[in-house]
Design an enzyme around this catalytic site. Structure first.
Site, PDB file in Angstrom:
ATOM      1  N   ASP A  32       0.842  -1.196   0.000  1.00 54.47           N
ATOM      2  CA  ASP A  32       0.000   0.000   0.000  1.00 54.47           C
ATOM      3  C   ASP A  32       0.880   1.251   0.000  1.00 54.47           C
ATOM      4  O   ASP A  32       1.586   1.523   0.973  1.00 54.47           O
ATOM      5  CB  ASP A  32      -0.899  -0.013   1.240  1.00 54.47           C
ATOM      6  CG  ASP A  32      -1.968   1.066   1.199  1.00 54.47           C
ATOM      7  OD1 ASP A  32      -1.752   2.099   0.543  1.00 54.47           O
ATOM      8  OD2 ASP A  32      -3.028   0.877   1.830  1.00 54.47           O
ATOM      9  N   HIS A  66      -3.639   0.430  -2.697  1.00 55.32           N
ATOM     10  CA  HIS A  66      -4.546   1.121  -1.784  1.00 55.32           C
ATOM     11  C   HIS A  66      -5.959   1.063  -2.356  1.00 55.32           C
ATOM     12  O   HIS A  66      -6.262   1.705  -3.358  1.00 55.32           O
ATOM     13  CB  HIS A  66      -4.100   2.574  -1.595  1.00 55.32           C
ATOM     14  CG  HIS A  66      -4.819   3.287  -0.495  1.00 55.32           C
ATOM     15  ND1 HIS A  66      -4.543   3.058   0.843  1.00 55.32           N
ATOM     16  CD2 HIS A  66      -5.814   4.202  -0.520  1.00 55.32           C
ATOM     17  CE1 HIS A  66      -5.324   3.819   1.589  1.00 55.32           C
ATOM     18  NE2 HIS A  66      -6.105   4.530   0.782  1.00 55.32           N
TER      19      HIS A  66
END
Length: 509
Positions: A372, A403
Site C-alpha cells: 500500500d 490502496h
C-alpha cells in the site's frame, strides 16, 4: 481539470521508471510477507494453530491463515487474529479469503502505485444512481446520505418496512467518491443490500451551513446519521464499510459507542491506523501534492466564510496535509508555534481512531495490502498486536493490492472483455456485477458469516434455556433486528429523537 493533468503526469512518470523487480521476485511471496512483518514461519504457525485446529480436514480453509496452508506457493493472503470460535467459523466459511490471485507480470495492474491512482482518479460508468437525504443536525449543520438505487428503478424511495440490510459506506476523509465506492454500491445492490454513502459537512456537494467542519475522528455527526438510518429502516440490520482514511471515523465511532453502535459488523478497506504519524510523516510528494490540491479546491468555495474562524491565507498556502489539518482545527487564530504544537497533540488525543479501541464490541475486519503506497510500511503502520490480542479485530493481509485496489487476474481480463459478466447477481436484483472486486466479495462473505455465526449462537442459547426451563424462546424475537452487540445490553436512548430531527423539514433532492 488540473487534477486530471497531474494524475496523467504521475502515471507517465511511474511507467517510465518503474523497476522490473517489483514484478519478478526470486523470493517466495509467503516467506517475504512473513519476514517483512518480523514473523518467522514457525511463529506464524504457533500463533494460528488454535485458529485451525478444528479445520484440518476442511478444504481451502487452511490457506486463509498465515502458516496454515499446505500449498505455500499459492498463498498470498494471511488472516491475522486471536484464536476464537468466530475465527474458526470465518476460516471455514469465508472461501474468498484464500481465493486471491493478484495481477503479476508486466502489467500496470501489478503496480501498487498505478493501481491506487487508477482506483482513486479514473472515472467509473456505474449503473447506480443516488437519492440524497440532507440531514439537519442538532447544531443546524448539514450532512448528506446518498442512497444507491438501480438506474431502472422507478420508485426512488425504499419502504421503511423493508427488511433488507443497510450498508453504510464511509468514503475517505477528503470527500472523494472513488471507483471503489461506486463499485461497492453496485455489488451491494446485487446482493440485496441498501447502500448509503455518508458525506461529511461540505463534502461531495453537501452545503456548509455552519462554521463547523467535521474533525478527522469526531463521530458526533456519524452517530446522528446512524440514528436516522435506524429511524428510516428499523427492520433491517446495519453494516458499515469504510475506505482509506475514512476508517478513522468508523473506528472512532465504534470505540466511543461500544455495544450501543447498532452496527452488526464492520469492514475497513485499506485503513490508516496511526493517523497522527501518518499526517506528520507525509506521503511521497506527487501523492501529497495531489491530495493537498484537491482539498484546497474543495475548500475554496467557502474561503470567505471560513475566514471568520481560521487563517485562510495560511490555509491556502499550505504545502502538506499536516499543515492543512493544523490550520483548519488547531490554530484558531493563534500564531505561536508552541501553542500550535500543543494544540496538535491535543487534537489527536481527541481524534486518534484507536483511542477507545478496547470498547469496540462487534467484529471488525481490516483488509490491507503489504504494498500500500498510501498507508506506508506495514511493520510500522499496522498494529499487529491489536489483531493478535483483541478477539473483535481481524486482519486480512495480502502481499499485493495497493490502496483500495486488490485487482485480480480474472478482474483484469474481465475489464478487457467489455461484455464479460463477473459474479452472478442476486435474484431479481436487476444489477449485474461486472468483475466484482475481491475485497468486496470478501467483506460481503464476512458479513454473512458473522451474521450466521451469531444467529447460530443465539439459537444454541435459546435451546439451552428451554432445556433448563427458563423460557428462552421469546428472547430471540425481541432482538431479532438489533445488532449483535446490542443483544448484550439494550442502551436507553438518552434523548428524544424527534426533538433533534424534523423529518418533514429535512432537505431532500
Amino acid at each position: 481539470m488540473v487534477v486530471w493533468l497531474v494524475a496523467l503526469c504521475i502515471v507517465i512518470l511511474v511507467v517510465l521508471i518503474w523497476p522490473g523487480s517489483k514484478f519478478f521476485g526470486t523470493e517466495s511471496q509467503p516467506d517475504a510477507m512473513l519476514r517483512g512483518l518480523g514473523i518467522s514461519r514457525q511463529a506464524a504457525k504457533d500463533k494460528t494453530v488454535k485458529c485451525i485446529s478444528d479445520l484440518e480436514g476442511s478444504d481451502g480453509a487452511q490457506t486463509a491463515c498465515a502458516g496454515a496452508g499446505t500449498d505455500e506457493k499459492a498463498r498470498t493472503v494471511a488472516l491475522i487474529c486471536k484464536p476464537s470460535a468466530l475465527a474458526n467459523y470465518l476460516l471455514k466459511h469465508c472461501r474468498t479469503f484464500s481465493n486471491y490471485s493478484p495481477c503479476a507480470g508486466w502489467t500496470w495492474r501489478a503496480s501498487a502505485f498505478l493501481l491506487s491512482v487508477y482506483e482513486a482518479c479514473w472515472p467509473y460508468d456505474s449503473p447506480v444512481q443516488f437519492v440524497r437525504d440532507n440531514l439537519q443536525l442538532s447544531d443546524d449543520g448539514l450532512l448528506a446520505l446518498d442512497w444507491a438505487v438501480p438506474s431502472y428503478q422507478k420508485r426512488r424511495r425504499t419502504s421503511s418496512h423493508s427488511t433488507s440490510p443497510v450498508l453504510l459506506i464511509i468514503p475517505n476523509s477528503f470527500g472523494k467518491i472513488t471507483r471503489n465506492v461506486l463499485k461497492l454500491c453496485e455489488t451491494a445492490l446485487s446482493h440485496g443490500y441498501l447502500p448509503a454513502v455518508f458525506n461529511r459537512r461540505s463534502h461531495n456537494g453537501t452545503p456548509l451551513t455552519t462554521l463547523k467542519l467535521q474533525q478527522f475522528g469526531d463521530p458526533a455527526d456519524l452517530r446522528e446519521a446512524v440514528r436516522y438510518i435506524r429511524y428510516r429502516q428499523p427492520a433491517g440490520r446495519l453494516y458499515a464499510v469504510s475506505e482509506s482514511t475514512g476508517s478513522g471515523l468508523l473506528l472512532s465511532y465504534l470505540g466511543e459507542c461500544g455495544s450501543s453502535s447498532y452496527v452488526t459488523a464492520a469492514v475497513c478497506l485499506s485503513p490508516v491506523f496511526r493517523c497522527q504519524s501518518w499526517f506528520e510523516n507525509g506521503l511521497c510528494w506527487p501523492l501529497q501534492w495531489a491530495l493537498v490540491l484537491y482539498q484546497k479546491i474543495c475548500l475554496s468555495r467557502y474561503r470567505t466564510v471560513l475566514g471568520e474562524t481560521i487563517q485562510t491565507d495560511t490555509l491556502f498556502s499550505s504545502c502538506s496535509l499536516r499543515s492543512l489539518e493544523e490550520t483548519l482545527f488547531c490554530q484558531a487564530g493563534t500564531s505561536s508555534s508552541s501553542n500550535t504544537s500543543g494544540a496538535w497533540d491535543a487534537y489527536w488525543e481527541r481524534n486518534e481512531p484507536l483511542r477507545d479501541v478496547d470498547e469496540v464490541a462487534i467484529p471488525v475486519l481490516s483488509v490491507c495490502a503489504q504494498d500500500d503506497p498510501i498507508r506506508g510500511d506495514t511493520q510500522s503502520t499496522v498494529p499487529l498486536e491489536l489483531f493478535e490480542t483483541n478477539p473483535h479485530f481481524f486482519l486480512l493481509l495480502t502481499d499485493r493490492g495497493g490502496h483500495c485496489g486488490f485487482s485480480t487476474q480474472s478482474e483484469g481480463s474481465a475489464s478487457v472483455a467489455l461484455g464479460a459478466v463477473g459474479s452472478v447477481a442476486a435474484p431479481n436484483s436487476g444489477i449485474e456485477s461486472r468483475g466484482t472486486n475481491w475485497s468486496h466479495k470478501a467483506l460481503l462473505e464476512f458479513f454473512r458469516a458473522t451474521t450466521d455465526f451469531f444467529a447460530a449462537e443465539e439459537r444454541a442459547k435459546q435451546l439451552a434455556a428451554r432445556r433448563r426451563g427458563l423460557g428462552g424462546g421469546s428472547g430471540g424475537r425481541v432482538f431479532r433486528h438489533r445488532s449483535v452487540s446490542t443483544c448484550k445490553r439494550v442502551p436507553a436512548c438518552s434523548h428524544n429523537i424527534h426533538a433533534i430531527y424534523n423529518w418533514q423539514r429535512s432537505y431532500t433532492r
